[in-house]
Design a protein around this motif. Sequence first.
Motif, mmCIF file in Angstrom:
data_model
loop_
_atom_site.group_PDB
_atom_site.id
_atom_site.type_symbol
_atom_site.label_atom_id
_atom_site.label_comp_id
_atom_site.label_asym_id
_atom_site.label_seq_id
_atom_site.Cartn_x
_atom_site.Cartn_y
_atom_site.Cartn_z
ATOM 1 N N MET A 295 41.424 53.143 42.243
ATOM 2 C CA MET A 295 42.157 52.480 41.167
ATOM 3 C C MET A 295 41.193 51.576 40.414
ATOM 4 O O MET A 295 40.354 50.907 41.012
ATOM 5 C CB MET A 295 43.314 51.671 41.747
ATOM 6 C CG MET A 295 44.429 52.540 42.275
ATOM 7 S SD MET A 295 45.818 51.642 43.020
ATOM 8 C CE MET A 295 45.971 50.165 42.093
ATOM 9 N N THR A 296 41.345 51.571 39.085
ATOM 10 C CA THR A 296 40.437 50.814 38.229
ATOM 11 C C THR A 296 41.245 50.042 37.198
ATOM 12 O O THR A 296 42.203 50.574 36.640
ATOM 13 C CB THR A 296 39.462 51.768 37.509
ATOM 14 O OG1 THR A 296 38.731 52.505 38.494
ATOM 15 C CG2 THR A 296 38.497 51.014 36.615
ATOM 16 N N PHE B 257 35.089 46.053 34.358
ATOM 17 C CA PHE B 257 35.871 47.042 35.086
ATOM 18 C C PHE B 257 35.861 46.626 36.552
ATOM 19 O O PHE B 257 34.795 46.335 37.108
ATOM 20 C CB PHE B 257 35.256 48.440 34.977
ATOM 21 C CG PHE B 257 35.334 49.037 33.602
ATOM 22 C CD1 PHE B 257 36.491 49.662 33.159
ATOM 23 C CD2 PHE B 257 34.234 48.989 32.759
ATOM 24 C CE1 PHE B 257 36.558 50.221 31.894
ATOM 25 C CE2 PHE B 257 34.289 49.548 31.493
ATOM 26 C CZ PHE B 257 35.453 50.164 31.058
ATOM 27 N N VAL B 258 37.031 46.598 37.169
ATOM 28 C CA VAL B 258 37.155 46.295 38.592
ATOM 29 C C VAL B 258 37.701 47.543 39.261
ATOM 30 O O VAL B 258 38.801 47.997 38.942
ATOM 31 C CB VAL B 258 38.092 45.090 38.843
ATOM 32 C CG1 VAL B 258 38.184 44.798 40.337
ATOM 33 C CG2 VAL B 258 37.620 43.864 38.074
ATOM 34 N N ARG B 259 36.933 48.092 40.187
ATOM 35 C CA ARG B 259 37.306 49.316 40.885
ATOM 36 C C ARG B 259 37.685 48.948 42.315
ATOM 37 O O ARG B 259 36.862 48.489 43.084
ATOM 38 C CB ARG B 259 36.145 50.298 40.834
ATOM 39 C CG ARG B 259 35.672 50.435 39.370
ATOM 40 C CD ARG B 259 34.981 51.690 39.031
ATOM 41 N NE ARG B 259 35.876 52.793 39.212
ATOM 42 C CZ ARG B 259 35.484 53.983 39.650
ATOM 43 N NH1 ARG B 259 34.227 54.194 39.947
ATOM 44 N NH2 ARG B 259 36.341 54.952 39.789
ATOM 45 N N TRP B 260 38.934 49.131 42.661
ATOM 46 C CA TRP B 260 39.541 48.679 43.899
ATOM 47 C C TRP B 260 39.238 49.659 45.027
ATOM 48 O O TRP B 260 39.800 50.747 45.098
ATOM 49 C CB TRP B 260 41.027 48.574 43.687
ATOM 50 C CG TRP B 260 41.870 48.080 44.802
ATOM 51 C CD1 TRP B 260 41.582 48.048 46.125
ATOM 52 C CD2 TRP B 260 43.186 47.546 44.686
ATOM 53 N NE1 TRP B 260 42.621 47.533 46.834
ATOM 54 C CE2 TRP B 260 43.629 47.215 45.977
ATOM 55 C CE3 TRP B 260 44.040 47.326 43.611
ATOM 56 C CZ2 TRP B 260 44.883 46.674 46.215
ATOM 57 C CZ3 TRP B 260 45.277 46.788 43.858
ATOM 58 C CH2 TRP B 260 45.690 46.462 45.149
ATOM 59 N N ALA B 261 38.385 49.250 45.961
ATOM 60 C CA ALA B 261 38.121 50.057 47.154
ATOM 61 C C ALA B 261 38.927 49.537 48.341
ATOM 62 O O ALA B 261 39.453 50.322 49.128
ATOM 63 C CB ALA B 261 36.633 50.061 47.471
ATOM 64 N N ALA B 262 39.050 48.198 48.471
ATOM 65 C CA ALA B 262 39.849 47.610 49.558
ATOM 66 C C ALA B 262 40.227 46.183 49.200
ATOM 67 O O ALA B 262 39.378 45.391 48.805
ATOM 68 C CB ALA B 262 39.062 47.625 50.868
ATOM 69 N N ALA B 263 41.509 45.868 49.328
ATOM 70 C CA ALA B 263 42.023 44.513 49.097
ATOM 71 C C ALA B 263 43.483 44.500 49.507
ATOM 72 O O ALA B 263 44.137 45.542 49.570
ATOM 73 C CB ALA B 263 41.889 44.115 47.635
ATOM 74 N N TYR B 264 44.003 43.319 49.773
ATOM 75 C CA TYR B 264 45.404 43.186 50.163
ATOM 76 C C TYR B 264 46.339 43.276 48.964
ATOM 77 O O TYR B 264 47.471 43.739 49.090
ATOM 78 C CB TYR B 264 45.635 41.866 50.905
ATOM 79 C CG TYR B 264 44.932 41.838 52.249
ATOM 80 C CD1 TYR B 264 45.320 42.682 53.276
ATOM 81 C CD2 TYR B 264 43.868 40.971 52.463
ATOM 82 C CE1 TYR B 264 44.662 42.669 54.499
ATOM 83 C CE2 TYR B 264 43.207 40.948 53.679
ATOM 84 C CZ TYR B 264 43.609 41.799 54.698
ATOM 85 O OH TYR B 264 42.953 41.785 55.902
ATOM 86 N N SER B 265 45.885 42.815 47.800
ATOM 87 C CA SER B 265 46.730 42.866 46.610
ATOM 88 C C SER B 265 45.856 42.883 45.366
ATOM 89 O O SER B 265 44.689 42.478 45.401
ATOM 90 C CB SER B 265 47.677 41.664 46.550
ATOM 91 O OG SER B 265 46.965 40.493 46.204
#
Length: 157
Positions: free
Chosen positions: A57-58, A67-75
């Motif tokens: 998800m970006t 651009f922030v590319r979501w590899a791992a996070a709680y929210s």
Amino acid sequence: MIAVPESELDGWAGVDDNDGSVETWGDYGRACAVEGYIGLVAVGAQQALVLGDEPVMTTYLTNERLFVRWAAAYSETELVAAARRALAGRPDDDDDEDLIWQVQEAAVLFDSAVPGAELDPDERFTIDLEPGRYRVRSTHVVDEDHRMILVHLQPEP
């Protein structure tokens, strides 16, 4: 993911999987051939920015041109806050990759497998950028609770 100049959208053909070989996947194959987090591919008379590596998800933070590319996070909220902290504390030489992107107009971010002419409104996000040269810097950020890829666009003087 790819950011294609708006006027060149119809020139992006997406995937063509005639025989299943990446070499024949058309424009999508060209995007997949980019090694690493970022790269450029020609689309018509301009260049498109490829956000390579993992299909995650970006999002795009307009004020930071990030651009922030979501590899791992709680929210998502935590991820965006962590991205802003990482960007603020990032040394100028803390890049995994670095390139120059010549921008003439707004670009549209979308899944590079989809032909640009067939994009639905919910499959695209317009990135409004001033025309000019941008230094594009990417880095992989890992902390205790987050893992993300940041792609920062910095106007060149």
